[in-house]
Write an enzyme that holds these catalytic residues in place. Sequence first.
Site, short mmCIF file in Angstrom:
data_model
loop_
_atom_site.label_atom_id
_atom_site.label_comp_id
_atom_site.label_asym_id
_atom_site.label_seq_id
_atom_site.Cartn_x
_atom_site.Cartn_y
_atom_site.Cartn_z
N ASP A 1 0.86 -1.23 -0.12
CA ASP A 1 0.06 0.00 0.05
C ASP A 1 0.82 1.26 0.03
O ASP A 1 1.90 1.42 0.66
CB ASP A 1 -0.80 0.10 1.35
CG ASP A 1 -2.13 -1.03 1.38
OD1 ASP A 1 -2.32 -1.68 0.31
OD2 ASP A 1 -2.45 -1.27 2.32
N LYS A 2 0.30 2.35 -0.50
CA LYS A 2 1.08 3.62 -0.53
C LYS A 2 1.50 3.85 0.72
O LYS A 2 2.66 4.46 0.85
CB LYS A 2 0.15 4.73 -1.17
CG LYS A 2 0.66 6.09 -1.00
CD LYS A 2 -0.28 7.13 -1.49
CE LYS A 2 0.30 8.57 -1.52
NZ LYS A 2 -0.53 9.49 -2.17
#
Length: 243
Positions: free
Chosen positions: A60-61
Amino acid sequence: MTPDEMLARLLYRDGMMLVVDKPAGLSVHRGPKGGNSLEDYFGVLRFGLPRDPALAHRLDKDTSGCLVLGRHRKALALLGKLFKQGKVGKTYWAIVEGGPAEDEGRIDMPLAELDKNRGWWMKPDPHGKPASSTWKVMGRGQGKDGVGITWLALEPLTGRTHQLRVHCAEMGWPIVGDPIYGSAPRTGGTPLHLHSRSITVPISKNKDAVTVEAPVPEHMRELLTLCGWKGETAVAQVQSEQR
């Protein structure tokens, strides 16, 4: 990041794969709207090969830590197979709000997309794809507001999108800083306290599996310390070839 800063995040390198320490807040690949991404820096990681390395999986970012790259097509095919078959060991560290009463356990909770308009957001769904995670309490403490927090080591046994975040939230102990499944505000809040601490890849049939560890990011150190973390005694380094 500068090219030198990207190189400084290289944790492991051999002829097949690289492992880098992904910073929190940076997407691993370019989105449909463009913008900065980790892929923009892969050119500096060729080390003499004709093509840039490519992602073998994703984070995930807002998740930091170990990210595996394949150095060429053959390597990517092998790594993709290993990830798909669940042969890659992954351990994440998280700080959660509250925490489980027990010291360890397992979560089996199928997941499905929340809806098509929410992108990668997920929800528990008995008819969704199987998703299993294990957790172990590493320490407990209190945040500055006096509310209990827990340091968990999490292992996703399957690779569903946002799996650990949804599982923790649905168990009643969301990850600190999660603006989607937890109590954090959408913008300007505490960063997500989820870190890909280590990864184990059986990349070679004739050698032991490669285990790489990523150092704890700065934004997680305060709460980890409140939960009993004593600091880094040794962090992962390039283990085979010189940069």
